[in-house]
Scaffold this motif. Structure first.
Motif, PDB file in Angstrom:
ATOM      1  N   SER A 309      70.447  65.898  16.462  1.00 41.74           N
ATOM      2  CA  SER A 309      70.153  66.904  17.478  1.00 41.74           C
ATOM      3  C   SER A 309      68.653  67.141  17.399  1.00 41.74           C
ATOM      4  O   SER A 309      67.967  66.559  16.558  1.00 41.74           O
ATOM      5  CB  SER A 309      70.915  68.208  17.218  1.00 41.74           C
ATOM      6  N   ARG A 310      68.151  68.009  18.252  1.00 40.07           N
ATOM      7  CA  ARG A 310      66.727  68.331  18.162  1.00 40.07           C
ATOM      8  C   ARG A 310      66.408  68.961  16.818  1.00 40.07           C
ATOM      9  O   ARG A 310      65.259  68.958  16.370  1.00 40.07           O
ATOM     10  CB  ARG A 310      66.320  69.283  19.300  1.00 40.07           C
ATOM     11  N   TYR A 311      67.408  69.496  16.164  1.00 36.61           N
ATOM     12  CA  TYR A 311      67.186  70.223  14.919  1.00 36.61           C
ATOM     13  C   TYR A 311      67.443  69.377  13.671  1.00 36.61           C
ATOM     14  O   TYR A 311      67.378  69.883  12.555  1.00 36.61           O
ATOM     15  CB  TYR A 311      68.080  71.480  14.888  1.00 36.61           C
ATOM     16  N   TRP A 312      67.754  68.097  13.848  1.00 35.42           N
ATOM     17  CA  TRP A 312      67.871  67.205  12.687  1.00 35.42           C
ATOM     18  C   TRP A 312      67.337  65.847  13.090  1.00 35.42           C
ATOM     19  O   TRP A 312      67.975  65.107  13.863  1.00 35.42           O
ATOM     20  CB  TRP A 312      69.312  67.081  12.228  1.00 35.42           C
ATOM     21  N   VAL A 313      66.153  65.505  12.562  1.00 28.19           N
ATOM     22  CA  VAL A 313      65.473  64.257  12.922  1.00 28.19           C
ATOM     23  C   VAL A 313      64.966  63.585  11.653  1.00 28.19           C
ATOM     24  O   VAL A 313      64.408  64.263  10.765  1.00 28.19           O
ATOM     25  CB  VAL A 313      64.295  64.498  13.886  1.00 28.19           C
ATOM     26  N   ARG A 314      65.131  62.282  11.575  1.00 32.97           N
ATOM     27  CA  ARG A 314      64.634  61.512  10.436  1.00 32.97           C
ATOM     28  C   ARG A 314      63.890  60.301  10.980  1.00 32.97           C
ATOM     29  O   ARG A 314      64.380  59.600  11.861  1.00 32.97           O
ATOM     30  CB  ARG A 314      65.801  61.075   9.536  1.00 32.97           C
ATOM     31  N   VAL A 315      62.700  60.050  10.442  1.00 29.98           N
ATOM     32  CA  VAL A 315      61.903  58.892  10.838  1.00 29.98           C
ATOM     33  C   VAL A 315      62.268  57.737   9.920  1.00 29.98           C
ATOM     34  O   VAL A 315      62.141  57.835   8.694  1.00 29.98           O
ATOM     35  CB  VAL A 315      60.400  59.196  10.749  1.00 29.98           C
ATOM     36  N   GLU A 316      62.721  56.634  10.511  1.00 25.14           N
ATOM     37  CA  GLU A 316      63.216  55.504   9.730  1.00 25.14           C
ATOM     38  C   GLU A 316      62.573  54.200  10.227  1.00 25.14           C
ATOM     39  O   GLU A 316      61.922  54.168  11.266  1.00 25.14           O
ATOM     40  CB  GLU A 316      64.741  55.400   9.849  1.00 25.14           C
ATOM     41  N   ALA A 317      62.794  53.141   9.453  1.00 28.10           N
ATOM     42  CA  ALA A 317      62.267  51.812   9.835  1.00 28.10           C
ATOM     43  C   ALA A 317      62.974  51.312  11.091  1.00 28.10           C
ATOM     44  O   ALA A 317      64.181  51.527  11.262  1.00 28.10           O
ATOM     45  CB  ALA A 317      62.471  50.842   8.676  1.00 28.10           C
TER      46      ALA A 317
END
Length: 317
Positions: A309-317
């Motif tokens: 959601s807009r409130y849970w974001v993770r930057v990944e490969a």
């Protein structure tokens, strides 16, 4: 209609956030538990707010009286075997089991996550508050005192000829005191230390437990200190105050460090996978639109966003 950030925090959300915090920090949490936690955080803005509050406040508080906190935990339905582990976190939530909301205990000026504020001081100086900041301002006949409880401020002092009665102007944190010497400077309070960056003129810094030792910090310099010691003065990154102009300026930063800094300006959970944390980031980014910043990263780096959601974001490969 009140914004999500302004609504009272539902008690059941706080209790579940504490539950998840304890589960994830038990040392034996598996991938299924982490995925279930991620799904819970993503289910609603209230879940994300509760989790963000747990993460933030468990870092801020050092302890509460046991005889007060344990009855609250048991009344709120938290199992007693979890009480010791969740004590600091749950107490920091403002004793939700008794129906109270967390309060900054009467701080004079506040800013919310992602918000910036400007305050005109009684002597004509200006105090800028960065995201998630709490300050007190107390002017007496002997001293002009600004107490930084949490967060980050930039102080532009009034010209000497505009100050009716010359008095020391001091920014105090839990780690010590910064005395202005006619200046423009930035003070950031961290968990273990305070960092002061001088943009114009100079300041004098003293740590709380060694007040007899003073260190002058001049324009273009930066000093980090804790309650016991002053670290060596070093050249400053003058972009540190870019937040007061609504910008985040990075020059060859680790992506992991960049995401950690960006997360200060965004509600909910924002993280960076270890596999991409060492990628480098440079640029000037607008803090008022963190979604656009994240989109920019996916366009310029070999990364993608994992979003529940807009409130849970993770930057990944």
């Amino acid at each position: 209609m009140a914004s999500p950030a302004a609504r009272p925090m539902p008690k059941n959300c706080l209790e579940m956030a504490v539950h998840w915090y304890v589960q994830l920090n038990d040392g034996d949490a598996d991938d299924n538990q982490r995925q279930a936690w991620q799904r819970w955080v993503a289910e609603s803005p209230d879940h994300a707010r509760a989790w963000a509050r747990v993460e933030k406040l468990q870092r801020q508080l050092h302890g509460v009286p046991m005889d007060l906190a344990l009855p609250v935990l048991t009344q709120a339905g938290v199992e007693r075997r979890l009480a010791m582990k969740s004590l600091l976190v749950f107490a920091a939530l403002g004793f939700a089991g008794l129906g109270y909301e967390f309060s900054p205990l009467g701080a004079d000026y506040l800013s919310a996550t992602g918000q910036r504020r400007q305050v005109l001081l009684p002597d004509g100086g200006r105090l800028d508050l960065n995201t998630d900041t709490q300050v007190d301002v107390h002017y007496s006949s002997s001293e002009r005192l600004i107490t930084l409880r949490h967060g980050e401020v930039r102080l532009l002092t009034a010209p000497d000829n505009l100050v009716p009665v010359p008095r020391p102007l001091v920014v105090a944190t839990v780690h010590g005191r910064v005395r202005a010497l006619g200046t423009d400077f930035n003070v950031r309070l961290g968990e273990k230390s305070t960092t002061v960056t001088v943009l114009e003129h100079a300041v004098e810094v003293r740590s709380r437990l060694a007040p007899d030792i003073a260190q002058r910090v001049s324009a273009g310099e930066q000093l980090q200190f804790n309650a016991r010691q002053l670290r060596p003065v070093r050249a400053a990154d003058l972009n540190v105050s870019a937040w007061s102009r609504g910008m985040l300026v990075a020059i060859d930063w680790r992506l992991g460090d960049f995401i950690a800094e960006l997360s200060r300006y965004r509600s909910g959970h924002l993280s960076c996978a270890p596999q991409v944390a060492e990628l480098r980031v440079s640029g000037a980014f607008t803090l008022d639109d963190t979604d656009a910043v994240l989109a920019n990263l996916t366009a310029s780096l070999p990364v993608k966003l994992r979003t529940f959601s807009r409130y849970w974001v993770r930057v990944e490969a």
